[in-house]
Motif scaffolding. Sequence first.
Motif, PDB file in Angstrom:
ATOM      1  N   GLN A 337      30.901  -5.921 -45.459  1.00 54.71           N
ATOM      2  CA  GLN A 337      30.171  -7.158 -46.278  1.00 54.71           C
ATOM      3  C   GLN A 337      28.612  -6.631 -46.666  1.00 54.71           C
ATOM      4  O   GLN A 337      28.424  -6.632 -47.452  1.00 54.71           O
ATOM      5  CB  GLN A 337      30.020  -8.688 -45.660  1.00 54.71           C
ATOM      6  N   LEU A 338      28.259  -6.329 -45.625  1.00 51.22           N
ATOM      7  CA  LEU A 338      26.522  -5.734 -45.135  1.00 51.22           C
ATOM      8  C   LEU A 338      26.382  -4.794 -46.120  1.00 51.22           C
ATOM      9  O   LEU A 338      25.518  -4.314 -47.325  1.00 51.22           O
ATOM     10  CB  LEU A 338      25.782  -4.925 -44.386  1.00 51.22           C
ATOM     11  N   LYS A 339      28.002  -3.414 -46.309  1.00 49.20           N
ATOM     12  CA  LYS A 339      27.934  -3.058 -47.667  1.00 49.20           C
ATOM     13  C   LYS A 339      28.134  -3.395 -48.493  1.00 49.20           C
ATOM     14  O   LYS A 339      27.505  -2.329 -49.756  1.00 49.20           O
ATOM     15  CB  LYS A 339      28.596  -1.127 -46.820  1.00 49.20           C
ATOM     16  N   ALA A 340      28.377  -3.728 -49.177  1.00 46.23           N
ATOM     17  CA  ALA A 340      28.632  -4.280 -50.622  1.00 46.23           C
ATOM     18  C   ALA A 340      26.763  -5.258 -51.103  1.00 46.23           C
ATOM     19  O   ALA A 340      26.740  -4.835 -52.566  1.00 46.23           O
ATOM     20  CB  ALA A 340      29.693  -6.118 -50.608  1.00 46.23           C
ATOM     21  N   MET A 342      24.682  -3.729 -50.015  1.00 50.20           N
ATOM     22  CA  MET A 342      23.850  -3.026 -50.181  1.00 50.20           C
ATOM     23  C   MET A 342      23.499  -2.075 -51.139  1.00 50.20           C
ATOM     24  O   MET A 342      22.803  -1.958 -51.939  1.00 50.20           O
ATOM     25  CB  MET A 342      23.548  -1.747 -49.196  1.00 50.20           C
ATOM     26  N   ALA A 343      24.950  -2.144 -51.993  1.00 50.17           N
ATOM     27  CA  ALA A 343      25.559  -1.980 -53.148  1.00 50.17           C
ATOM     28  C   ALA A 343      25.050  -2.963 -54.155  1.00 50.17           C
ATOM     29  O   ALA A 343      25.455  -2.037 -55.192  1.00 50.17           O
ATOM     30  CB  ALA A 343      27.017  -1.229 -52.566  1.00 50.17           C
ATOM     31  N   ASP A 344      25.140  -4.051 -53.888  1.00 45.26           N
ATOM     32  CA  ASP A 344      25.154  -5.215 -55.285  1.00 45.26           C
ATOM     33  C   ASP A 344      23.553  -4.903 -56.400  1.00 45.26           C
ATOM     34  O   ASP A 344      22.527  -5.221 -55.566  1.00 45.26           O
ATOM     35  CB  ASP A 344      24.781  -5.997 -54.325  1.00 45.26           C
ATOM     36  N   SER A 345      23.386  -4.574 -57.083  1.00 43.52           N
ATOM     37  CA  SER A 345      22.831  -4.725 -58.155  1.00 43.52           C
ATOM     38  C   SER A 345      21.458  -5.300 -58.415  1.00 43.52           C
ATOM     39  O   SER A 345      20.244  -4.885 -58.707  1.00 43.52           O
ATOM     40  CB  SER A 345      23.144  -4.189 -59.995  1.00 43.52           C
ATOM     41  N   GLN A 346      21.923  -6.555 -57.897  1.00 43.06           N
ATOM     42  CA  GLN A 346      20.884  -7.380 -57.840  1.00 43.06           C
ATOM     43  C   GLN A 346      19.193  -7.289 -56.814  1.00 43.06           C
ATOM     44  O   GLN A 346      18.914  -7.641 -56.607  1.00 43.06           O
ATOM     45  CB  GLN A 346      21.296  -9.060 -57.869  1.00 43.06           C
ATOM     46  N   PHE A 347      20.163  -6.526 -55.644  1.00 47.14           N
ATOM     47  CA  PHE A 347      18.684  -6.421 -54.919  1.00 47.14           C
ATOM     48  C   PHE A 347      18.246  -5.222 -54.913  1.00 47.14           C
ATOM     49  O   PHE A 347      17.854  -4.170 -54.311  1.00 47.14           O
ATOM     50  CB  PHE A 347      19.061  -6.254 -53.721  1.00 47.14           C
ATOM     51  N   HIS A 348      18.791  -4.287 -55.919  1.00 41.75           N
ATOM     52  CA  HIS A 348      18.211  -2.794 -56.712  1.00 41.75           C
ATOM     53  C   HIS A 348      16.674  -3.331 -57.405  1.00 41.75           C
ATOM     54  O   HIS A 348      16.442  -4.326 -58.545  1.00 41.75           O
ATOM     55  CB  HIS A 348      19.130  -2.206 -57.388  1.00 41.75           C
ATOM     56  N   ASP A 422      17.434   8.404 -54.225  1.00 42.54           N
ATOM     57  CA  ASP A 422      18.250   7.765 -54.608  1.00 42.54           C
ATOM     58  C   ASP A 422      17.540   6.397 -54.731  1.00 42.54           C
ATOM     59  O   ASP A 422      17.718   6.011 -53.591  1.00 42.54           O
ATOM     60  CB  ASP A 422      19.652   7.399 -54.805  1.00 42.54           C
ATOM     61  N   PRO A 423      16.308   5.522 -56.062  1.00 43.94           N
ATOM     62  CA  PRO A 423      16.166   4.563 -55.350  1.00 43.94           C
ATOM     63  C   PRO A 423      17.394   3.769 -55.354  1.00 43.94           C
ATOM     64  O   PRO A 423      16.399   2.593 -54.710  1.00 43.94           O
ATOM     65  CB  PRO A 423      15.420   3.926 -57.077  1.00 43.94           C
ATOM     66  N   ASN A 424      18.364   3.721 -55.965  1.00 46.07           N
ATOM     67  CA  ASN A 424      19.238   2.990 -55.627  1.00 46.07           C
ATOM     68  C   ASN A 424      19.736   2.538 -53.783  1.00 46.07           C
ATOM     69  O   ASN A 424      20.139   1.740 -53.408  1.00 46.07           O
ATOM     70  CB  ASN A 424      20.825   2.392 -56.472  1.00 46.07           C
ATOM     71  N   ASN A 425      19.119   3.391 -53.104  1.00 41.85           N
ATOM     72  CA  ASN A 425      19.063   3.421 -51.647  1.00 41.85           C
ATOM     73  C   ASN A 425      18.282   2.244 -50.924  1.00 41.85           C
ATOM     74  O   ASN A 425      18.330   2.192 -49.987  1.00 41.85           O
ATOM     75  CB  ASN A 425      19.371   5.088 -51.136  1.00 41.85           C
ATOM     76  N   ILE A 426      17.684   1.709 -51.779  1.00 43.04           N
ATOM     77  CA  ILE A 426      16.626   0.905 -51.230  1.00 43.04           C
ATOM     78  C   ILE A 426      17.269  -0.375 -51.661  1.00 43.04           C
ATOM     79  O   ILE A 426      17.032  -0.877 -52.692  1.00 43.04           O
ATOM     80  CB  ILE A 426      14.700   1.294 -51.677  1.00 43.04           C
ATOM     81  N   TYR A 427      17.217  -0.962 -50.731  1.00 47.22           N
ATOM     82  CA  TYR A 427      17.611  -2.776 -51.190  1.00 47.22           C
ATOM     83  C   TYR A 427      16.465  -3.607 -50.573  1.00 47.22           C
ATOM     84  O   TYR A 427      16.859  -4.070 -49.535  1.00 47.22           O
ATOM     85  CB  TYR A 427      19.423  -2.905 -50.621  1.00 47.22           C
ATOM     86  N   GLN A 428      16.042  -4.629 -52.017  1.00 41.71           N
ATOM     87  CA  GLN A 428      15.253  -5.619 -51.722  1.00 41.71           C
ATOM     88  C   GLN A 428      14.869  -5.862 -50.087  1.00 41.71           C
ATOM     89  O   GLN A 428      14.372  -6.720 -49.265  1.00 41.71           O
ATOM     90  CB  GLN A 428      14.526  -6.079 -52.374  1.00 41.71           C
TER      91      GLN A 428
END
Length: 448
Positions: A337-340, A342-348, A422-428
């Motif tokens: 769930q945490l990985k999901a 992290m990958a959720d675009s709403q937090f990028h 890769d900015p997608n590695n950063i989740y807010q």
Amino acid sequence: MPFFIILILIILGLCLAWLIYSLVWGTPPSINLAVERLSLKMILNDPEALTTLGVIDNTLLDFHSGQLTDVSPGAAQRKHQLDREGLALIRRYQGRDLSYQQQVTYQMMHWYFEHNLRGHRFSYHWEPNTVFMGPYPVNHVFGVQIDLINFLTTYHQIKGQRSARRYIQRLNMIPSKIAGLLESLNLRQEAGVTPPRFVIEKSLRQIENFLSTPIEENPLYTSFTEKAKASAQFPEFAIARWQDRVKDAIENEVYLPYRLLQNYLEDSLALASDEDGVWKLPNGDAYYDFLLRNHTTTEASPEEIHRLGLDEVEAIEAAIREVLEDLGLPTENPGAQLKALMADSQFHFTGENRREMIQRDYQDILDEINRKMPDVFSFGALDEIVVERLPEFREPDSPIAYGEAPAIDGSRPGRMWINLRDPNNIYQWGMRTLAYHEGIPGHVYQLA
């Protein structure tokens, strides 16, 4: 001159001679002075550490900023000898009437030198280095081959012609440094201490990228140019001349030793395996046990430490499940769930300027917490902490972020370096945790 004045002068001279002898060669009157003497001996043998501290570079006391730190087996032996001398000196204060603070100093320094001496039986497994404590001096995270470039581009200041000349001297010393490194690698290989395949492959990729970059884009060249221009000490025509000298040093002094290191690593691939644990090393079980003492300072067994880790993971997962349940999210598999999330675009971050947005948000987080430090720590707030993007040549195999201490003299602020490849590695939702860990009140504040 009256006899009694002559007598007083003789007594004062003898006292001064005794004090100088005890401070430099004998037993200093205070354990604090002994520690300062030992620290001075350690730092004087490490010109790169002196520059990193930022105390005497570009001053009349600067004797070191044209030198690089020796990483040869001979340098390791000198460190071992200093550990023996250090423990012998510290033990002279055993049983003395020490204050509470001095007792703490005694215990810390006794443990430090005694522990280092225990580590000498793993001469090619371990180095008592505050950043890198592993058995492989060439590695893709904090290896000599990448740290050397980072040191020259980040820490060596260009303030005028003298510091520019010293910069070129350091470039000219790279063949000697890499030769010492290769000597050390050969001894490790003979002792059966060979990096796993992925470490060699990633290190090779770094070297190949470094060698294939055009000189005008090489970080050793571009960082010099930027710092020389920022110093406002060079007219344009002078900068061009210095650029030519730097370019010549890179072509004739830097590239060849890096190619030699590249060739060595390519040959080492034939001996490498995919095993990556310390169990594969000679005397690996004892080495693992030693590392547990190093990182925990306890006498707990490996099994006890492992059990403690499993218990902590279980407790953390239980806490995560509670949070997930409060959010109305699945709780069966917290890790998935945490990985999901992290990958959720709403937090990028999105948009063309997302790297700048990430950097700015990290800066705001750290500035906010820095203002609150005087309320909770007597040390107070840092003068400045700066969030900077990792140089692109370091990004592929570097961690997501790490902290860097400020210079003691204030010439360089504390810094939190972030990897924005890769900015997608950063989740807010994870930014505050990372900023607090690496920056304030974490590593940057800890090391300041």
